[in-house]
Design a protein around this motif. Structure first.
Motif, PDB file in Angstrom:
ATOM      1  N   ARG A 251       0.865  -1.182   0.000  1.00 40.26           N
ATOM      2  CA  ARG A 251       0.000   0.000   0.000  1.00 40.26           C
ATOM      3  C   ARG A 251       0.904   1.236   0.000  1.00 40.26           C
ATOM      4  N   GLY A 252       0.690   2.117  -0.955  1.00 42.40           N
ATOM      5  CA  GLY A 252       1.512   3.323  -1.029  1.00 42.40           C
ATOM      6  C   GLY A 252       0.789   4.535  -0.467  1.00 42.40           C
ATOM      7  N   TYR A 253       1.549   5.487   0.070  1.00 43.36           N
ATOM      8  CA  TYR A 253       0.992   6.757   0.556  1.00 43.36           C
ATOM      9  C   TYR A 253       1.773   7.904  -0.062  1.00 43.36           C
ATOM     10  N   SER A 254       1.034   8.941  -0.458  1.00 40.11           N
ATOM     11  CA  SER A 254       1.702  10.116  -1.017  1.00 40.11           C
ATOM     12  C   SER A 254       2.268  10.969   0.114  1.00 40.11           C
ATOM     13  N   VAL A 255       3.130  11.897  -0.256  1.00 38.49           N
ATOM     14  CA  VAL A 255       3.712  12.805   0.747  1.00 38.49           C
ATOM     15  C   VAL A 255       2.601  13.590   1.437  1.00 38.49           C
ATOM     16  N   LEU A 256       1.616  14.018   0.674  1.00 36.43           N
ATOM     17  CA  LEU A 256       0.538  14.809   1.301  1.00 36.43           C
ATOM     18  C   LEU A 256      -0.295  13.939   2.254  1.00 36.43           C
ATOM     19  N   GLU A 257      -0.460  12.671   1.922  1.00 39.99           N
ATOM     20  CA  GLU A 257      -1.178  11.772   2.851  1.00 39.99           C
ATOM     21  C   GLU A 257      -0.383  11.586   4.151  1.00 39.99           C
ATOM     22  N   ILE A 258       0.931  11.512   4.027  1.00 36.44           N
ATOM     23  CA  ILE A 258       1.770  11.387   5.235  1.00 36.44           C
ATOM     24  C   ILE A 258       1.634  12.655   6.078  1.00 36.44           C
TER      25      ILE A 258
END
Ligand code: NAD
Length: 325
Positions: A251-258
């Protein structure tokens, strides 16, 4: 078993050394403390530089071991682009020195998703050709090749573990991530939220071909990575064949999601600014870790994003100076 852990005063190495010690292995750490911290690993430590072949030979003569877990390396993509020769020496010479000094010894190697470059498939599996975009990834791919050649010649089996992005800290905040300078996103976002990054957080590229324009990465809790090393050693002690395994969540997360996850965990805003893309950065890296499950029975059990971020927040709140205090 007697296990040599190199780089065992660093972030992932110290977490793994502690778990190996708990699993009844006798652990000997070698670290030159160029990046690591004595306080991160309370057990036996020899301090020397693994680039020094004669120091490695002398150590090996006095300390026979049953297995090697090799973390020691330099690990900054941007720095590797600016200083490629430093990276080739730092990341390849210790592998060569250890293989020469410990013939036949099973070897678990810290590899990286940076070996893949930027494939176009959504999830990366180990069958993809390696095409690193930066010298850091190239040194990891070359070290894997060295280990494969050694294994093919019957001179020692290996497991190369290609980590995606390591993150998180031990429960309770007594043990965590302290790089100097800190270049990893989650700790930097936490530091920014806690008002400890004077310049705020820089987001390198907001125009990537991803849903919100920022990089996507697969974050795996350091405790899950440590567990994989214990399993990889058991696998090698069972005389299983050499292999290469991804360690990620799928599962990947974008920088903005982090950034949003850190804001939720801290109840503070993360001040950030858009900066240009960094050389050598791929847009998206997400693991297919099916093979690690099939070969080792490994699964990322502590890697829910909220847990990773929460554990990092606890560590940073309790240890404002990291290990320096
Ligand atoms: N952190 C990540 O997200 C990540 C992802 C993929 C792969 N990796 C790999 O995992 C390994 C560990 O990463 P980390 O984040 O724990 O790094 P780290 O910098 O915290 O730990 C590396 C340790 O190795 C030691 N070291 C470096 N060169 C040495 C030498 N020549 N001789 C003796 N000791 C030496 C350092 O002092 C440090 O304690 C590295 O090989 C890295 O490339 C890390």
């Amino acid at each position: 078993m007697r296990i040599l852990v190199t780089g065992g005063c660093g972030y992932i190495g110290s977490t793994t050394a502690r778990l190996l010690a708990k699993s009844d292995h006798e652990v000997m750490v070698v670290d030159d403390l160029s990046e690591g911290h004595r306080q991160a690993w309370p057990g036996a430590l020899e301090i020397f530089d693994l680039r020094d072949a004669s120091a490695v030979q002398s150590f090996a003569a006095a300390n026979p071991v049953d297995g090697i877990v090799h973390f020691a390396a330099r690990a900054y993509v941007g720095e590797s682009v600016a200083q490629p020769l430093r990276y080739w020496r730092a990341n390849l010479v210790p592998v060569l020195n250890l293989c020469e000094a410990f013939p036949g010894t099973p070897f678990v190697f810290s590899s990286s998703c940076a070996t893949y470059g930027q494939p176009t498939t959504a999830r990366l599996d180990e069958s993809l050709p390696l095409a690193p975009l930066n010298p850091y990834g190239a040194t990891k791919a070359a070290a894997e090749r060295l280990l494969q050649d050694r294994a093919d010649a019957g001179q020692g089996a290996f497991v190369a573990l290609r980590y995606f992005n390591a993150a998180g800290a031990a429960a309770g905040g007594h043990h965590g991530e302290h790089h100097q300078p800190e270049n990893h996103l989650i700790p930097r976002a936490v530091m920014a939220a806690l008002g400890r990054l004077a310049e705020g957080l820089q987001v390198f590229g907001t125009d990537w071909n991803t849903p919100d324009g920022t990089n996507i990465r697969d974050y795996v809790h350091v405790a899950d990575l440590a567990e994989a090393h214990v399993l990889a050693l058991d696998y090698l002690f069972d005389d299983q064949p050499s292999t290469v395994l991804n360690l990620g969540t799928g599962r990947g997360y974008s920088v903005l999601e982090i950034i949003r996850a850190v804001e939720e965990a801290t109840s503070q805003a993360v001040p950030w600014t858009a900066a240009p893309r960094r050389a050598g950065d791929p847009a998206e890296l997400v693991a297919d870790a099916t093979r690690a499950f099939e070969m080792l029975g490994w699964q990322a059990e502590h890697s829910a994003l909220e847990h990773i971020v929460q554990s990092a927040v606890v560590w940073h709140r309790k240890n404002p100076q990291g290990y320096s205090a």
